[in-house]
Design an enzyme around this catalytic site. Structure first.
Site, PDB file in Angstrom:
ATOM      1  N   CYS A   1       0.847  -1.185   0.000  1.00 25.18           N
ATOM      2  CA  CYS A   1       0.000   0.000   0.000  1.00 25.18           C
ATOM      3  C   CYS A   1       0.880   1.230   0.000  1.00 25.18           C
ATOM      4  CB  CYS A   1      -0.869  -0.009   1.243  1.00 25.18           C
ATOM      5  SG  CYS A   1       0.127  -0.198   2.727  1.00 25.18           S
TER       6      CYS A   1
ATOM      7  N   CYS B   1       2.525   2.189   3.164  1.00 19.68           N
ATOM      8  CA  CYS B   1       3.761   1.508   3.525  1.00 19.68           C
ATOM      9  C   CYS B   1       4.944   2.431   3.290  1.00 19.68           C
ATOM     10  CB  CYS B   1       3.983   0.269   2.652  1.00 19.68           C
ATOM     11  SG  CYS B   1       2.628  -0.863   2.646  1.00 19.68           S
TER      12      CYS B   1
ATOM     13  N   CYS C   1      46.579 -14.548   6.820  1.00 21.81           N
ATOM     14  CA  CYS C   1      46.647 -13.944   8.141  1.00 21.81           C
ATOM     15  C   CYS C   1      45.365 -13.192   8.454  1.00 21.81           C
ATOM     16  CB  CYS C   1      47.799 -12.952   8.174  1.00 21.81           C
ATOM     17  SG  CYS C   1      47.638 -11.781   6.837  1.00 21.81           S
TER      18      CYS C   1
ATOM     19  N   CYS D   1      44.509 -10.071   6.452  1.00 16.73           N
ATOM     20  CA  CYS D   1      43.870 -10.211   5.137  1.00 16.73           C
ATOM     21  C   CYS D   1      42.367 -10.065   5.282  1.00 16.73           C
ATOM     22  CB  CYS D   1      44.126 -11.587   4.528  1.00 16.73           C
ATOM     23  SG  CYS D   1      45.833 -12.055   4.495  1.00 16.73           S
TER      24      CYS D   1
ATOM     25  N   ASP E   1     -17.843 -24.606  -7.451  1.00 18.59           N
ATOM     26  CA  ASP E   1     -18.241 -23.217  -7.633  1.00 18.59           C
ATOM     27  C   ASP E   1     -18.380 -22.985  -9.132  1.00 18.59           C
ATOM     28  OD1 ASP E   1     -18.607 -20.484  -6.855  1.00 18.59           O
ATOM     29  OD2 ASP E   1     -16.652 -20.114  -7.761  1.00 18.59           O
TER      30      ASP E   1
ATOM     31  N   ASP F   1     -12.082 -20.917  -6.332  1.00 19.97           N
ATOM     32  CA  ASP F   1     -10.828 -20.166  -6.391  1.00 19.97           C
ATOM     33  C   ASP F   1     -10.390 -19.866  -4.972  1.00 19.97           C
ATOM     34  OD1 ASP F   1     -11.364 -17.331  -5.516  1.00 19.97           O
ATOM     35  OD2 ASP F   1     -12.913 -17.550  -7.047  1.00 19.97           O
TER      36      ASP F   1
ATOM     37  N   ASP G   1     -13.581 -17.907  -2.484  1.00 21.88           N
ATOM     38  CA  ASP G   1     -14.160 -19.105  -1.885  1.00 21.88           C
ATOM     39  C   ASP G   1     -13.380 -19.608  -0.680  1.00 21.88           C
ATOM     40  OD1 ASP G   1     -15.936 -18.959  -3.981  1.00 21.88           O
ATOM     41  OD2 ASP G   1     -14.717 -20.231  -5.264  1.00 21.88           O
TER      42      ASP G   1
END
Lengths: 125, 914
Positions: B84, B87, B152, B155, B600, B799, B803
């Protein structure tokens, strides 16, 4: 009945009773895991023919980290499954494989190898 | 960046490698009044050959990340999961709270944070963490490089510091022990080769150790080092797949060698153990001194067999014993040890036995049992490898590289570096690397590996493409919408893995049994030993021992333990291959119990979007002409039904033209002129308005409306021309699938918000008798509950969004997936391909899997339930039959292989679709 028969009967019953006691009724050692500085309750579990330790006690709600080290190549222990959490990890031999969990409900949760031959338990309270 | 000016006192940036260097550097060039400085002669030389390459590049880059001359850093950071515009404000506030932030702007549309901050006042990492604390993720990638030549501690700091100074690198930590460096960086700002360059410039060699790491970095509470650990784990995950495979191969080979060793030695042992059976000469018969020497030799040879070939039995048994548990190894180890001890005493100390005939040996048991059980274990590894093939196949699908447009150039980059909104180019025959939306071009794509649908799918601009599917014909560009572990493939793998680690409720019986199984077998063996010793025929001790060993050897806890998980693994994997994602063992088990299935209507039985269904002509107008004219008019319309008509025309191969004098009349319809024809398109009111005589069309229109279609009248040049009807078309295979569902013995119910008349008409068309019509979306779950109250086990197909409550209420919720959304929370089963055939397949598969599980369980229980009593000698009093421990060994070895092989039969599962 001869003496040797009586001895065999007594011996067998005591041996059988001992087997029952040792595997079923004797108290198993549980390890209490305390949370470290980083908030994780961290434990190392060695995997070789079994999980050691195999019973671990944790506190609810705090993150748990189990570091599995599989010290064998036997195929049995290749996977560890936490079916209560639909989680599994493939344990590469001789490597530390961490499994992270967070359990909010107190109770006992089992973990096992893929065929259920090796078993362990997390007690959360 | 490379420009040195008076404000920059101590540092400059090498324009070639991007490194920060001390100013003034030994290597510099003056160009157009600016001074460019370099870290080395090499960079200077590279710059000299083509300065424009580097100067221009800087200009492009300046938008994304730059440090201005007076220490102001500009950072551009991709942000993930912004849902959104508020945000953006949240993140802005969080970032602005940090010290040293000059400005922070978050663009919601591009999902990018633009932050200006003072150099040295705040670290990039702090900004990233602030965004995380606000609850958002930053798009960053992790790279693990192996670095050679570090000797060493100094490094370590040298490399870390140099990397941290590099643009685009967020953090770097070197592990001197492992000779690796773990780098957090922002993809798009720096490429992997540049990071490598930085390290190599310092004189170390690098190579990518593990290539892959998750792209979008998980937001994890806690300390920084924790995050690094997780990154490490992810880094290793892919490598492990192969590594574990290697371990498995090695284990298989070792076991086979152990088998061959024990097996070869078992041959002579078998030969000399049964002198009467083979009819050997007298000197080899029981009691002869020669045979005694042979026994002694056998006794010696048995040692490597037990302690090398059979070593895993002892280590396994010992480890379990320490944990106060027992397993298959305990049984075998105890069995062969008992046989060995008896035989050894018989061989070396025969005088210990009260009767001479007791001094027999059973070394053959040791050799044969070890050989066979080890062979069984080896074969099991092979068979199990096949069981998990489905998930391995999925993992291999992931492509390694992507061709991405960066800075208007096509570059091949590792898949981990692809970020959201990257424009990716795909050529024919190539794999689509991540999920996205086509923005240019079209092609047909083979999605069979994800959806199970073998016919390639046509994709145009605006269509979704799924990562790891294969582009067949055309080249196209697409925008990445899901990367890393958000892609459909990654989610499928995760879902399959989760389901495979879940437990089917049927497994509970096994769990209860297996806890007691092994100790119970040991106790039974001991009691049988005593029984045979006291009640059995002579020689009692020998019989008692044989029975004891046979019971231990024949019992097979593994077959029990493997029965359910193996079938579940194959079944769930098989589902994934066919575009069916089963969430858990529980879901699989419940699916085969359902007796009622609720479908459905919209999106499940029908396509879920309108399309051109009927064309009725009148007054001698041609159908083609009617479509051409009305679709040309609708080309300019923005009405959702207009698109259906335009698509309908293009599907029929009719090319359209631009309408003139287009006018939309709200609540009525549209009018326009096409090729000098005055076209009217709309409802009855529209026709009335223009005084069009409809004739018999009105009745036909009512008829169409009864079937849930939306008819529109067309009038051409003031004359009624016909009706064009648009409807949510029934999917081509819905009817067939419903017949199959009925064949499976299910009561099929349709649920819809349509009025009863329309709903019944559609129900009739697809063959559904029970129709629940005029159901408001929020009442769907209540209707499912009502069916459940009738005592039915209900599956709901719908879906995953509208649903969801009904899916959750049903005993099994099957969600019809939409493109790349596969992890649908409310569903127990997700069908990636939107066809009802998937439902049939899912039910068939669950039935097949459960049947397989039951076969396995029956086999395992029956085997142990019958095998153990026979081994105990139950048949001996009646038929004189006593099982040989050798046969017990063979039975045991192949019982678990049989279980796995039976589970693998499921791999050949073929849907019974007519």
């Amino acid at each position: 009945m001869t003496i040797d028969q009586i001895l065999v009967i007594i011996g067998s019953i005591s041996f059988a009773s001992w087997v029952a006691w040792y595997f079923w009724f004797s108290e198993k050692k549980a390890i209490m895991i305390k949370s470290g500085q980083d908030g994780f309750q961290e434990a190392v579990i060695k995997v070789k023919g079994g999980y050691s330790p195999d019973i671990l006690i944790f506190e609810t709600g705090k993150p748990i980290k189990l570091n599995f080290i599989r010290e064998e190549t036997a195929a049995c222990s290749e996977e560890v499954i936490f079916s209560d959490f639909n989680k599994k990890a493939t344990l590469t031999p001789y490597k530390t494989i961490p499994v992270e969990l967070k359990i909010d409900q107190p109770g006992e949760y089992g973990f096992q190898c893929s065929m259920g031959m090796l078993k362990g338990k997390l007690i959360v309270h | 960046m490379a420009t040195k000016d008076i404000f920059n006192k101590s540092y400059a940036y090498d324009p070639v490698c991007g490194m920060r260097i001390k100013s003034l550097s030994k290597y510099f060039i003056k160009l157009n009044g600016k001074v460019f400085e370099f870290c080395s002669e090499n960079c200077q030389h590279e710059f000299e050959t083509d300065p424009s390459k580097f100067v221009n590049k800087n200009d492009i880059k300046s938008n994304s990340y730059k440090s201005t001359s007076y220490g102001l850093q500009k950072l551009q950071l991709p942000i993930i999961d912004m849902n959104c515009s508020s945000c953006a404000i949240t993140i802005e506030k969080a970032v602005k709270k940090l010290p040293g932030i000059k400005s922070a702007t978050i663009n919601y549309v591009t999902e990018t944070a633009y932050v200006d901050y003072g150099e040295g006042e705040v670290e990039v990492d702090d900004i990233v963490n602030a965004i995380k604390r606000a609850g958002y993720k930053t798009g960053r990638a992790v790279l693990k490089l192996s670095v050679n030549g570090m000797h060493c501690g100094s490094c370590v700091s040298k490399i870390e510091e140099e990397l941290k100074k590099t643009q685009g690198v967020i953090s770097a930590s070197v592990d001197l022990g492992a000779e690796t460096v773990l780098i957090n960086y922002i993809p798009g700002q720096i490429e992997v080769y540049k990071i490598k360059n930085v390290i190599e410039k310092l004189g170390y060699k690098t190579s990518i150790t593990s290539g892959v790491i998750n792209n979008t970095f998980e937001h994890i509470e806690g300390k920084r080092n924790k995050k690094t650990d997780t990154a490490d784990l992810h880094a290793e995950k892919n490598v492990e797949v192969d590594e574990n495979q290697l371990v498995r191969e090695k284990e298989y080979k070792t076991l086979m060698n152990k088998f061959i060793f024990a097996g070869i030695l078992a041959l002579p042992v078998m030969f000399f153990s049964y002198p009467t059976v083979w009819g050997l000469p007298d000197q080899f018969q029981l009691g002869s001194p020669l045979l005694r020497y042979i026994w002694i030799a056998m006794g010696l040879l048995s040692l490597p067999v037990m302690f090398w070939s059979g070593s895993q039995f002892y280590t396994g048994a010992f480890a379990a014993f320490k944990n106060r548990s027992a397993n298959m190894h305990t049984l075998i180890a105890t069995g062969i040890t008992a046989a060995w001890l008896y035989s050894t005493i018989a061989t070396y100390l025969p005088s210990l036995f009260p009767q001479a005939e007791l001094a027999d040996q059973f070394f053959d048991v040791v050799f044969v049992v070890v050989a066979l059980v080890v062979l069984g274990m080896a074969l099991e590894i092979r068979a199990k490898g096949k069981s998990s093939e489905a998930i391995k196949k999925l993992m291999r699908l992931q492509s390694k590289t992507a061709r991405v447009l960066r800075n208007e150039e096509e570059v091949d980059i590792p898949i981990e570096e692809v970020v959201l909104d990257d424009i990716i180019i795909v050529r024919p025959g190539e794999k689509i690397p991540v999920d996205g939306i086509v923005i240019d071009g079209n092609s047909s794509i083979d999605e069979s590996m994800i959806t199970g649908e073998s016919i390639p799918v046509e994709k145009h601009t605006g269509n979704e493409v799924i990562g790891s599917t294969i582009n067949k014909t055309g080249a196209f560009k697409f925008k990445a919408t899901k990367v890393g572990k958000d892609t459909a493939l990654a989610q499928i793998i995760e879902l399959v893995e989760q389901a495979q680690s879940s437990k089917a409720p049927i497994q509970k019986i096994v769990d209860q049994v297996s806890g007691y199984f092994v100790p119970a077998v040991i106790i039974l063996a001991i009691l049988a030993f005593a029984g045979w010793y006291v009640l059995g025929p002579a020689p009692q001790l020998a019989y008692a021992l044989i029975v004891f060993v046979t019971i231990l050897v024949i019992a097979c806890p593994c077959a029990l333990g493997l029965a359910t998980p193996m079938s579940l693994m194959v079944g769930v994997g098989k589902g994934a291959e066919n575009g069916i994602l089963i969430r858990s063992g529980d879901a699989l088990e419940t699916t085969q119990k359902i007796d009622t299935i609720v479908l459905d209507k919209t999106g499940t039985i029908t396509e879920g979007q309108p399309s051109l269904t009927d064309v009725i002509t009148t007054n001698s107008f041609e159908e083609k002409e009617l479509i051409f004219l009305s679709a040309s008019v609708e080309k300019s319309s923005e009405h959702p039904l207009a698109e259906a008509i335009v698509n309908g025309a293009s599907d029929r191969g009719i090319s359209l033209t631009d309408p003139k004098e287009f006018k939309a009349i709200a609540g009525h319809g549209v009018e326009a002129t096409v090729h000098d024809h005055k076209v009217l398109l709309g409802n009855k009111k529209m026709m009335d308005k223009f005084n069009i005589e409809l004739g018999g069309l009105q009745e036909k229109s009512t008829n169409l409306a009864d079937y849930g279609k939306t008819p529109m009248y067309v009038a051409i040049n003031g004359k009624a021309a016909g009706i064009i009807a648009v409807a949510d078309k029934i999917k081509s295979d819905s009817k067939e699938a419903i017949v199959q569902l009925k064949d499976l013995g299910l009561e099929v119910v349709m649920i819809t918000g349509d009025n009863i008349r329309t709903a019944n008409a559609i129900g009739k068309l697809v063959g559904i008798d029970r129709v629940l019509a005029e159901v408001l979306p929020e009442d769907k779950s209540f209707n499912v509950q009502k069916l459940q109250k009738e005592g039915k086990v209900v599956a709901m197909v719908g879906d995953g969004i509208n649903d969801a409550p009904a899916l959750a209420q049903a005993n099994i919720g099957l969600a019809i997936g939409t493109g790349t959304d596969v992890a649908i929370e409310a569903s127990d089963i997700t069908l990636i391909k939107g066809s009802l055939k998937g439902v049939v397949l899912a039910i068939q598969l669950s039935k097949a899997t459960m049947k397989n599980i039951k076969q396995n369980l029956f086999g395992a229980f029956f085997y142990n339930g019958v095998g153990i009593p026979i081994a105990a000698g139950l048949l001996f009093p009646f038929f004189g039959i006593l099982l040989s421990p050798l046969i017990a060994g063979a039975a045991m070895a192949f019982s678990s292989v049989t279980v796995v092989t039976n589970a693998n039969r499921l791999r050949k599962f073929k849907p019974k679709l007519k």
